[in-house]
Structure formats: C-alpha cells, structure tokens
Design a protein around this motif. Structure first.
Motif, PDB file in Angstrom:
ATOM      1  N   GLY A 132       0.729  -1.665  -0.258  1.00  0.00           N
ATOM      2  CA  GLY A 132      -0.242   0.248   0.167  1.00  0.00           C
ATOM      3  C   GLY A 132       0.505   1.875   0.056  1.00  0.00           C
ATOM      4  O   GLY A 132       1.950   1.510  -0.325  1.00  0.00           O
ATOM      5  N   ARG A 133      -0.111   2.209  -0.002  1.00  0.00           N
ATOM      6  CA  ARG A 133       0.988   3.757   0.716  1.00  0.00           C
ATOM      7  C   ARG A 133       1.087   4.362   1.477  1.00  0.00           C
ATOM      8  O   ARG A 133       1.048   3.622   2.459  1.00  0.00           O
ATOM      9  CB  ARG A 133      -0.183   4.578  -0.302  1.00  0.00           C
ATOM     10  N   PRO A 134       2.555   5.159   1.324  1.00  0.00           N
ATOM     11  CA  PRO A 134       2.724   4.956   3.154  1.00  0.00           C
ATOM     12  C   PRO A 134       1.692   5.711   4.300  1.00  0.00           C
ATOM     13  O   PRO A 134       1.107   5.932   3.570  1.00  0.00           O
ATOM     14  CB  PRO A 134       3.946   6.589   2.263  1.00  0.00           C
ATOM     15  N   THR A 135       2.337   5.106   5.360  1.00  0.00           N
ATOM     16  CA  THR A 135       0.829   5.648   6.380  1.00  0.00           C
ATOM     17  C   THR A 135       1.302   5.609   8.068  1.00  0.00           C
ATOM     18  O   THR A 135       2.655   5.359   7.645  1.00  0.00           O
ATOM     19  CB  THR A 135       0.439   4.574   6.529  1.00  0.00           C
ATOM     20  N   GLN A 190      11.228   1.680   2.063  1.00  0.00           N
ATOM     21  CA  GLN A 190      11.382   1.481   3.310  1.00  0.00           C
ATOM     22  C   GLN A 190      10.252   2.057   4.195  1.00  0.00           C
ATOM     23  O   GLN A 190      11.051   2.464   5.558  1.00  0.00           O
ATOM     24  CB  GLN A 190      12.380   1.230   4.272  1.00  0.00           C
ATOM     25  N   LEU A 191       9.255   3.155   3.608  1.00  0.00           N
ATOM     26  CA  LEU A 191       8.657   3.127   4.745  1.00  0.00           C
ATOM     27  C   LEU A 191       7.336   2.360   4.910  1.00  0.00           C
ATOM     28  O   LEU A 191       7.465   1.325   4.235  1.00  0.00           O
ATOM     29  CB  LEU A 191       7.671   4.250   3.625  1.00  0.00           C
ATOM     30  N   PRO A 192       6.628   3.133   6.610  1.00  0.00           N
ATOM     31  CA  PRO A 192       5.541   2.072   6.586  1.00  0.00           C
ATOM     32  C   PRO A 192       4.706   2.738   5.374  1.00  0.00           C
ATOM     33  O   PRO A 192       4.048   3.219   5.131  1.00  0.00           O
ATOM     34  CB  PRO A 192       5.497   2.830   8.052  1.00  0.00           C
ATOM     35  N   ARG A 193       4.015   0.834   4.992  1.00  0.00           N
ATOM     36  CA  ARG A 193       2.573   1.411   4.123  1.00  0.00           C
ATOM     37  C   ARG A 193       1.808   0.330   4.696  1.00  0.00           C
ATOM     38  O   ARG A 193       1.664  -0.608   5.119  1.00  0.00           O
ATOM     39  CB  ARG A 193       3.558   1.014   3.017  1.00  0.00           C
ATOM     40  N   HIS A 194       0.685   0.894   4.645  1.00  0.00           N
ATOM     41  CA  HIS A 194      -1.113  -0.029   3.799  1.00  0.00           C
ATOM     42  C   HIS A 194      -0.460  -1.785   3.366  1.00  0.00           C
ATOM     43  O   HIS A 194      -0.192  -1.384   2.380  1.00  0.00           O
ATOM     44  CB  HIS A 194      -1.819   0.710   3.108  1.00  0.00           C
ATOM     45  N   PRO A 195      -0.587  -2.686   4.839  1.00  0.00           N
ATOM     46  CA  PRO A 195      -0.409  -3.797   4.122  1.00  0.00           C
ATOM     47  C   PRO A 195      -1.857  -3.650   3.462  1.00  0.00           C
ATOM     48  O   PRO A 195      -2.815  -4.754   3.540  1.00  0.00           O
ATOM     49  CB  PRO A 195      -0.921  -4.626   5.534  1.00  0.00           C
ATOM     50  N   SER A 196      -2.355  -2.804   2.185  1.00  0.00           N
ATOM     51  CA  SER A 196      -3.192  -3.334   1.351  1.00  0.00           C
ATOM     52  C   SER A 196      -3.884  -4.703   0.657  1.00  0.00           C
ATOM     53  O   SER A 196      -4.735  -4.859   0.500  1.00  0.00           O
ATOM     54  CB  SER A 196      -3.188  -2.593  -0.032  1.00  0.00           C
ATOM     55  N   GLN A 197      -2.651  -5.560   1.023  1.00  0.00           N
ATOM     56  CA  GLN A 197      -3.137  -7.008   0.468  1.00  0.00           C
ATOM     57  C   GLN A 197      -4.379  -7.542   1.246  1.00  0.00           C
ATOM     58  O   GLN A 197      -5.137  -8.400   1.159  1.00  0.00           O
ATOM     59  CB  GLN A 197      -2.046  -7.518   0.496  1.00  0.00           C
ATOM     60  N   LEU A 198      -3.701  -7.174   2.525  1.00  0.00           N
ATOM     61  CA  LEU A 198      -4.594  -7.887   3.342  1.00  0.00           C
ATOM     62  C   LEU A 198      -5.771  -7.339   3.311  1.00  0.00           C
ATOM     63  O   LEU A 198      -7.062  -8.416   3.731  1.00  0.00           O
ATOM     64  CB  LEU A 198      -4.128  -7.368   5.022  1.00  0.00           C
ATOM     65  N   TYR A 199      -5.927  -5.896   3.244  1.00  0.00           N
ATOM     66  CA  TYR A 199      -7.363  -5.136   2.845  1.00  0.00           C
ATOM     67  C   TYR A 199      -8.649  -5.814   1.965  1.00  0.00           C
ATOM     68  O   TYR A 199      -9.793  -6.332   1.892  1.00  0.00           O
ATOM     69  CB  TYR A 199      -6.804  -4.255   2.681  1.00  0.00           C
ATOM     70  N   GLU A 200      -8.034  -6.189   0.221  1.00  0.00           N
ATOM     71  CA  GLU A 200      -8.110  -7.126  -0.169  1.00  0.00           C
ATOM     72  C   GLU A 200      -8.413  -8.345  -0.211  1.00  0.00           C
ATOM     73  O   GLU A 200      -9.897  -9.003  -0.290  1.00  0.00           O
ATOM     74  CB  GLU A 200      -6.947  -7.092  -1.959  1.00  0.00           C
ATOM     75  N   ALA A 201      -7.763  -8.517   0.518  1.00  0.00           N
ATOM     76  CA  ALA A 201      -7.989 -10.497   0.609  1.00  0.00           C
ATOM     77  C   ALA A 201      -8.994 -10.074   2.225  1.00  0.00           C
ATOM     78  O   ALA A 201     -10.332 -11.049   1.733  1.00  0.00           O
ATOM     79  CB  ALA A 201      -6.914 -11.068   1.793  1.00  0.00           C
ATOM     80  N   GLY A 202      -9.324  -9.336   2.251  1.00  0.00           N
ATOM     81  CA  GLY A 202     -10.736  -8.998   3.130  1.00  0.00           C
ATOM     82  C   GLY A 202     -11.969  -8.765   2.774  1.00  0.00           C
ATOM     83  O   GLY A 202     -13.035  -9.709   3.106  1.00  0.00           O
ATOM     84  N   LEU A 203     -11.928  -8.030   1.936  1.00  0.00           N
ATOM     85  CA  LEU A 203     -12.848  -7.628   0.653  1.00  0.00           C
ATOM     86  C   LEU A 203     -13.693  -7.939  -0.204  1.00  0.00           C
ATOM     87  O   LEU A 203     -14.651  -8.881  -0.463  1.00  0.00           O
ATOM     88  CB  LEU A 203     -12.797  -6.113   0.508  1.00  0.00           C
ATOM     89  N   GLU A 204     -11.853  -8.226  -1.593  1.00  0.00           N
ATOM     90  CA  GLU A 204     -12.615  -9.505  -1.999  1.00  0.00           C
ATOM     91  C   GLU A 204     -13.333 -10.703  -1.833  1.00  0.00           C
ATOM     92  O   GLU A 204     -13.615 -11.549  -2.579  1.00  0.00           O
ATOM     93  CB  GLU A 204     -11.274  -9.617  -2.960  1.00  0.00           C
TER      94      GLU A 204
END
Length: 274
Positions: A153-156, A170-184
């Motif tokens: 994901g994007r930096p957060t 090496q910035l903290p980022r959203h684990p967007s893969q897990l968001y997608e796993a949850g929603l989709e």
C-alpha cells in the motif's frame, strides 16, 4: 510517526525439495482452484440443481487455463504492453509474477462460455456457481501477495503500517493486500454464501452480478490505499488502472443483478409452477 506492525518476512518460497521449488504464489493458485472446485460441487446440490456436480470435474481444467492465460494476457495488455512488445519471450515467464485479475476474469468467462456451449449447460447457471467460489481464490491470492511483499500500500503513519523488505523507500505502508483479502475474498465469500442460503441460485445471473459489482467496489476502495504501479502511476482524473478497469465491471454487475431480479417470475400462491 507511530510505530507500525512488524512485517512477517516469510519469503516467497513455501518449500523446496532439491531442485523442486514451490512458491506461495503458485500454491495459492493450486489450493484456490481445488477448494473452489469442491465448493462448486457442493453448490450443485442446492436448488434449482441446473448443473451436475460431475461437470465441475471437467470444468476445473478449463477454469485453470482460463485463469492462467487470461490473467497473464490481461497483465501484458493492460499494464505493460510496450515492455512485452519488445520482450515477447518474457510473456511465458509467469512464475515471476505478473497476473491481472480482470484478465483472468475475462479468461474464465470465455472458458465458461465455451464449456456451456459444448455441454449444453445454461451459461448463467454455471457463472452463478463459479461466482460464489471465486472469492476463495481471491482470498488466497491476496494472502500470497502479502507473503511475497508485493502490491503493498501507500505510505502511512497509522499504527497498522508495515515496512516491506522489497520497498526501496523502507517507509511504513498500508498492508493493502490484507485489505483486499478481506473485502474481495472473505466478505464477498460470506455475502454470496448467505445469498445462496436465501435461494439466490433460483435467480439466474443475480449472484454473478453481485460478485462483479462487489469485487469492483472492493477493488476501487482498496486502490485508495494501494500503491499504484510504478510504470503507470495515477491515470485519468487521478484514478489507478485497477479503478478504471473496475468501474465498467461494477456498472455491468449492477445491471446484471437488476436484470436478473426483473426476470424472476413470482411463485404462485398455491405453490405450483408454470
């Protein structure tokens, strides 16, 4: 900046025996297809029972080719057409990643159309069952993306941010893969399951429409947290490629669901059917 979560650096390889290597990405495809196949067989026992369970024993191979061929060609055409035009031999190197969900969807739709024509099965009867099982593969595929540390994901500065090893910043980022796993994956799987329990299989096309619209909406939402592809960036009106591909998919899904509901004839009060 708040301290984020530690990323579990598992690595892309699930296990290896000598020269034989199994990666999490490949394992997700294999397990996802097998679990979806078993779930589809179970769904055939639900009314109106328009598709025989044994049909999915044959369709599993068709679906596999549809996912792989469609997913790869979709990635080539939607995301890196110029690159692969000059490097056509790399189109076949699918084990290094590079698959498009939207391309895989088109590949499976083509496989379903050809399969139903060949076997005399109602097209929407098959697509409704497959739509219910598709979130299983999406769930496992996004978890594999997370394990691989890709499509992050994007930096957060939120407390759920993670530093992915493959990220050069090496910035903290959203684990967007897990968001997608949850929603989709998980949410859509549960919604479609509850609809099956409410006899939605009796309304041809309804489950297919809800899946298309549900996935598209989930993808559009998550894309606000997911880092866009480096070689594409933000496109029309600041949207990403994933959002632009999902918009017509969502509109078509909503239209299909509405059409299905309007086509459904009410059951007479005496319980007879005409």
């Amino acid at each position: 900046m708040m301290l984020g979560l530690a990323y579990p650096d598992i690595g892309p390889v699930a296990f290896e025996i000598g020269p034989f290597v199994i990666r999490w990405y490949a394992l997700a495809y294999i397990v996802g297809l097998l679990l979806a196949w078993r779930y589809c067989r179970w769904l055939t026992s639900k009314p109106p029972k328009q598709v025989e369970a044994v049909a999915f024993d044959d369709f599993l191979l068709w679906a596999t080719f549809g996912v792989i061929i469609g997913g790869r060609l979709g990635y080539v055409l939607f995301y890196k057409p110029v690159y692969f035009l000059w490097n056509p031999a790399e189109i076949l190197i699918i084990w290094q990643g590079g698959m498009s969900f939207h391309g895989g969807l088109l590949g499976v739709i083509a496989a379903m159309y050809l399969f139903t024509r060949r076997n005399g099965i109602k097209f929407l009867a098959l697509t409704d069952i497959v739509a219910c099982a598709a979130p299983i593969g999406l769930l496992l595929g996004r978890l594999a993306n997370f394990v691989n540390g890709e499509l992050y994901g994007r930096p957060t500065d939120s407390p759920i941010g993670m530093v992915f090893p493959q990220d050069p910043t090496q910035l903290p980022r959203h684990p967007s893969q897990l968001y997608e796993a949850g929603l989709e994956g998980l949410v859509l799987l549960v919604v479609l399951f509850l609809m099956v329990q409410a006899s939605a299989l009796n309304r041809g096309g309804l489950l297919s429409g809800v899946f298309l619209a549900g996935y598209a909406l989930s993808r559009i939402i998550v894309e606000f947290f997911r880092e866009p592809d480096d070689h594409l960036g933000f496109l029309f009106a600041g949207a990403t490629m994933g959002q632009l591909l999902s918009l017509p998919m969502m509109l078509f899904g909503i239209g299909l669901a509405i059409w299905s509901l309007r086509q459904t004839r009410p059951v007479p009060r005496d319980g007879s059917t005409g």
